[in-house]
Design a protein around this motif. Structure first.
Motif, PDB file in Angstrom:
ATOM      1  N   PHE A 195      40.503  24.471  35.260  1.00  0.00           N
ATOM      2  CA  PHE A 195      40.350  25.372  34.119  1.00  0.00           C
ATOM      3  C   PHE A 195      38.895  25.821  34.031  1.00  0.00           C
ATOM      4  CE2 PHE A 195      43.482  22.076  33.098  1.00  0.00           C
ATOM      5  CZ  PHE A 195      44.620  22.850  32.938  1.00  0.00           C
ATOM      6  N   ARG A 196      38.691  27.005  33.445  1.00  0.00           N
ATOM      7  CA  ARG A 196      37.340  27.537  33.279  1.00  0.00           C
ATOM      8  C   ARG A 196      37.113  27.950  31.828  1.00  0.00           C
ATOM      9  NH1 ARG A 196      38.862  27.742  37.974  1.00  0.00           N
ATOM     10  NH2 ARG A 196      40.696  28.931  37.327  1.00  0.00           N
ATOM     11  N   VAL A 197      35.952  27.561  31.295  1.00  0.00           N
ATOM     12  CA  VAL A 197      35.482  28.002  29.981  1.00  0.00           C
ATOM     13  C   VAL A 197      34.302  28.925  30.228  1.00  0.00           C
ATOM     14  CG1 VAL A 197      34.547  27.297  27.751  1.00  0.00           C
ATOM     15  CG2 VAL A 197      36.215  25.830  28.927  1.00  0.00           C
ATOM     16  N   THR A 198      34.287  30.089  29.589  1.00  0.00           N
ATOM     17  CA  THR A 198      33.209  31.036  29.826  1.00  0.00           C
ATOM     18  C   THR A 198      32.842  31.760  28.540  1.00  0.00           C
ATOM     19  OG1 THR A 198      32.426  32.702  31.406  1.00  0.00           O
ATOM     20  CG2 THR A 198      34.632  33.022  30.479  1.00  0.00           C
ATOM     21  N   CYS A 199      31.925  32.713  28.659  1.00  0.00           N
ATOM     22  CA  CYS A 199      31.428  33.471  27.512  1.00  0.00           C
ATOM     23  C   CYS A 199      31.334  34.941  27.899  1.00  0.00           C
ATOM     24  CB  CYS A 199      30.064  32.932  27.075  1.00  0.00           C
ATOM     25  SG  CYS A 199      28.799  33.025  28.350  1.00  0.00           S
ATOM     26  N   PRO A 200      31.195  35.841  26.920  1.00  0.00           N
ATOM     27  CA  PRO A 200      31.168  37.280  27.241  1.00  0.00           C
ATOM     28  C   PRO A 200      30.065  37.679  28.212  1.00  0.00           C
ATOM     29  CG  PRO A 200      31.588  36.979  24.912  1.00  0.00           C
ATOM     30  CD  PRO A 200      31.258  35.612  25.462  1.00  0.00           C
ATOM     31  N   ASP A 201      28.914  37.007  28.173  1.00  0.00           N
ATOM     32  CA  ASP A 201      27.798  37.396  29.030  1.00  0.00           C
ATOM     33  C   ASP A 201      27.914  36.888  30.461  1.00  0.00           C
ATOM     34  OD1 ASP A 201      26.579  38.792  27.009  1.00  0.00           O
ATOM     35  OD2 ASP A 201      25.323  37.115  26.362  1.00  0.00           O
ATOM     36  N   ALA A 202      28.850  35.995  30.743  1.00  0.00           N
ATOM     37  CA  ALA A 202      29.032  35.510  32.111  1.00  0.00           C
ATOM     38  C   ALA A 202      29.568  36.640  32.991  1.00  0.00           C
ATOM     39  CB  ALA A 202      29.992  34.331  32.122  1.00  0.00           C
ATOM     40  N   SER A 203      29.380  36.511  34.281  1.00  0.00           N
ATOM     41  CA  SER A 203      29.905  37.517  35.206  1.00  0.00           C
ATOM     42  C   SER A 203      30.470  36.834  36.442  1.00  0.00           C
ATOM     43  CB  SER A 203      28.822  38.530  35.601  1.00  0.00           C
ATOM     44  OG  SER A 203      27.729  37.890  36.225  1.00  0.00           O
ATOM     45  N   PHE A 204      31.494  37.460  37.007  1.00  0.00           N
ATOM     46  CA  PHE A 204      32.208  36.928  38.158  1.00  0.00           C
ATOM     47  C   PHE A 204      32.272  38.030  39.212  1.00  0.00           C
ATOM     48  CE2 PHE A 204      33.528  34.822  34.347  1.00  0.00           C
ATOM     49  CZ  PHE A 204      33.758  33.492  34.680  1.00  0.00           C
ATOM     50  N   GLY A 205      31.857  37.726  40.422  1.00  0.00           N
ATOM     51  CA  GLY A 205      31.845  38.760  41.445  1.00  0.00           C
ATOM     52  C   GLY A 205      32.080  38.207  42.837  1.00  0.00           C
ATOM     53  N   ALA A 206      32.911  38.917  43.603  1.00  0.00           N
ATOM     54  CA  ALA A 206      33.127  38.611  45.015  1.00  0.00           C
ATOM     55  C   ALA A 206      32.406  39.705  45.807  1.00  0.00           C
ATOM     56  CB  ALA A 206      34.618  38.578  45.340  1.00  0.00           C
ATOM     57  N   ASN A 207      31.111  39.559  45.967  1.00  0.00           N
ATOM     58  CA  ASN A 207      30.262  40.639  46.478  1.00  0.00           C
ATOM     59  C   ASN A 207      30.166  40.679  48.001  1.00  0.00           C
ATOM     60  OD1 ASN A 207      28.746  38.286  46.740  1.00  0.00           O
ATOM     61  ND2 ASN A 207      26.801  39.319  46.327  1.00  0.00           N
ATOM     62  N   PHE A 208      31.121  40.086  48.688  1.00  0.00           N
ATOM     63  CA  PHE A 208      31.031  39.946  50.142  1.00  0.00           C
ATOM     64  C   PHE A 208      31.000  41.294  50.855  1.00  0.00           C
ATOM     65  CE2 PHE A 208      32.963  36.185  48.342  1.00  0.00           C
ATOM     66  CZ  PHE A 208      32.274  35.151  48.956  1.00  0.00           C
ATOM     67  N   SER A 209      31.782  42.272  50.384  1.00  0.00           N
ATOM     68  CA  SER A 209      31.779  43.575  51.050  1.00  0.00           C
ATOM     69  C   SER A 209      30.426  44.252  50.920  1.00  0.00           C
ATOM     70  CB  SER A 209      32.884  44.470  50.492  1.00  0.00           C
ATOM     71  OG  SER A 209      32.709  44.699  49.106  1.00  0.00           O
ATOM     72  N   LYS A 210      29.699  43.962  49.856  1.00  0.00           N
ATOM     73  CA  LYS A 210      28.343  44.495  49.709  1.00  0.00           C
ATOM     74  C   LYS A 210      27.369  43.820  50.670  1.00  0.00           C
ATOM     75  CE  LYS A 210      28.825  45.858  44.847  1.00  0.00           C
ATOM     76  NZ  LYS A 210      28.714  47.306  45.105  1.00  0.00           N
ATOM     77  N   LEU A 211      27.718  42.603  51.113  1.00  0.00           N
ATOM     78  CA  LEU A 211      26.903  41.882  52.090  1.00  0.00           C
ATOM     79  C   LEU A 211      27.311  42.201  53.531  1.00  0.00           C
ATOM     80  CD1 LEU A 211      26.876  38.394  50.334  1.00  0.00           C
ATOM     81  CD2 LEU A 211      24.854  39.816  50.725  1.00  0.00           C
ATOM     82  N   GLY A 212      28.396  42.959  53.694  1.00  0.00           N
ATOM     83  CA  GLY A 212      28.892  43.223  55.037  1.00  0.00           C
ATOM     84  C   GLY A 212      29.555  42.011  55.649  1.00  0.00           C
ATOM     85  N   PHE A 213      30.355  41.314  54.848  1.00  0.00           N
ATOM     86  CA  PHE A 213      30.757  39.965  55.194  1.00  0.00           C
ATOM     87  C   PHE A 213      32.137  39.662  54.638  1.00  0.00           C
ATOM     88  CE2 PHE A 213      29.356  35.297  54.905  1.00  0.00           C
ATOM     89  CZ  PHE A 213      29.265  35.156  56.272  1.00  0.00           C
ATOM     90  N   HIS A 214      32.906  38.872  55.360  1.00  0.00           N
ATOM     91  CA  HIS A 214      34.243  38.460  54.912  1.00  0.00           C
ATOM     92  C   HIS A 214      34.118  37.395  53.817  1.00  0.00           C
ATOM     93  CE1 HIS A 214      38.256  36.598  55.084  1.00  0.00           C
ATOM     94  NE2 HIS A 214      38.662  37.658  55.765  1.00  0.00           N
ATOM     95  N   PRO A 215      34.984  37.420  52.795  1.00  0.00           N
ATOM     96  CA  PRO A 215      34.947  36.362  51.782  1.00  0.00           C
ATOM     97  C   PRO A 215      35.140  34.981  52.393  1.00  0.00           C
ATOM     98  CG  PRO A 215      36.338  38.168  51.053  1.00  0.00           C
ATOM     99  CD  PRO A 215      36.003  38.442  52.488  1.00  0.00           C
ATOM    100  N   GLY A 216      34.580  33.978  51.724  1.00  0.00           N
ATOM    101  CA  GLY A 216      34.683  32.600  52.182  1.00  0.00           C
ATOM    102  C   GLY A 216      34.983  31.650  51.044  1.00  0.00           C
ATOM    103  N   PHE A 217      34.753  30.356  51.291  1.00  0.00           N
ATOM    104  CA  PHE A 217      34.930  29.295  50.299  1.00  0.00           C
ATOM    105  C   PHE A 217      36.389  29.199  49.824  1.00  0.00           C
ATOM    106  CE2 PHE A 217      33.581  26.244  47.200  1.00  0.00           C
ATOM    107  CZ  PHE A 217      32.289  25.888  47.545  1.00  0.00           C
ATOM    108  N   GLY A 218      37.318  29.693  50.651  1.00  0.00           N
ATOM    109  CA  GLY A 218      38.725  29.642  50.279  1.00  0.00           C
ATOM    110  C   GLY A 218      39.154  30.708  49.305  1.00  0.00           C
ATOM    111  N   LEU A 219      38.274  31.648  48.982  1.00  0.00           N
ATOM    112  CA  LEU A 219      38.554  32.644  47.953  1.00  0.00           C
ATOM    113  C   LEU A 219      39.746  33.541  48.274  1.00  0.00           C
ATOM    114  CD1 LEU A 219      34.988  33.713  46.808  1.00  0.00           C
ATOM    115  CD2 LEU A 219      36.869  33.129  45.269  1.00  0.00           C
ATOM    116  N   THR A 220      40.014  33.787  49.561  1.00  0.00           N
ATOM    117  CA  THR A 220      41.132  34.664  49.881  1.00  0.00           C
ATOM    118  C   THR A 220      42.468  34.024  49.515  1.00  0.00           C
ATOM    119  OG1 THR A 220      41.039  33.896  52.188  1.00  0.00           O
ATOM    120  CG2 THR A 220      39.946  35.981  51.663  1.00  0.00           C
TER     121      THR A 220
END
Length: 258
Positions: free
Chosen positions: A119-144
């Protein structure tokens, strides 16, 4: 208890596992291995019934520490596996429930780390991003696997293809976060949820969690092997070098498809 830059405190059957690399908590292989060691120690601690994964500073985890050298990405053998993802799968293999206190940015591999908790607890100012395409890179860490499992294939594809960040309120609407609260209450709310879980019969909780997560470790071994093999050749491209530079310089990437 201290595991490198990971501090663990145990009170009322809840372990607070805190990443201590403020302000951005960039990770490297050593940090994820230390975190896995902390999780293993809490699995062996009979007084611990639930964990809270938290972080000091402005961000929860702003991603990989590329300044630590290529070891963050390089494979350890010819089988498409690197020590980072071996440690990451260890995190998903722990036995006891985990609540994430996501008080700030969770970006790239930091998003992958934020999806380790149940479970995740968060707040309005938090941000979540999968920025791999901006890095020219395939997602990792099991994210797919983990990201579409939580928010659905379509929304996950949108995050992967665009690399855009979503804020805490949208994360909550999408189901990426389970509780939305004010920034100063994120950790307290995470602890409260962990204590609610810890108030139940521990053998039953561990048992039902194992049933609900059956096959997850094996799946993530296969997923991270594939992610690593894709990352292995992409990290040698000109686009990856440009992507890392452009993100560091906060400018759009000038990609050539090479």
């Amino acid at each position: 208890m201290q595991f490198g830059d990971i501090n663990v405190t145990l009170k009322n059957h809840v372990a607070i596992v805190e990443i201590q690399r403020p302000p951005y908590n960039f990770f490297d292989v050593a940090l994820i291995e230390d975190l896995a060691d902390a999780f293993d120690a809490m699995d062996a601690e009979t007084d611990c019934r639930a964990l809270v994964l938290a972080a000091q500073g402005k961000a929860f985890c702003a991603g990989a520490n590329f300044s630590s050298g290529p070891s963050v990405l390089e494979q350890s053998d010819g089988k498409g596996r690197n020590p980072l993802y071996v440690a990451a799968v260890r995190l998903f293999s722990n036995k006891k429930p985990v609540v994430g206190a996501i008080q700030g940015a969770a970006i790239g591999g930091g998003l992958g780390l934020a999806l380790v908790p149940d479970f995740r607890v968060t707040c309005p100012d938090a941000s979540f991003g999968a920025n791999f395409s901006k890095l020219g890179f395939h997602p990792g860490f099991g994210l797919t696997h983990t990201l579409p499992a939580i928010i659905g294939q379509q929304k996950a594809a949108l995050m992967f293809y665009t690399g855009r960040r979503i804020k805490g309120e949208q994360a909550y609407e999408w189901g990426l976060a389970d509780i939305l609260t004010s920034a100063d209450q994120v950790r307290a709310e995470a602890i409260a949820l962990a204590q609610e879980i810890a108030g139940n019969a521990p053998l039953a909780v561990v048992s039902v969690r194992a049933t609900m997560r059956q096959g997850l470790t094996e799946m993530l071994h296969a997923v991270t092997d594939h992610e690593a093999s894709e990352q292995d050749w992409q990290r040698l491209t000109e686009d990856f070098k440009e992507g890392v530079a452009s993100v560091a310089e906060r400018r759009p990437g000038n990609f050539k498809g090479k």
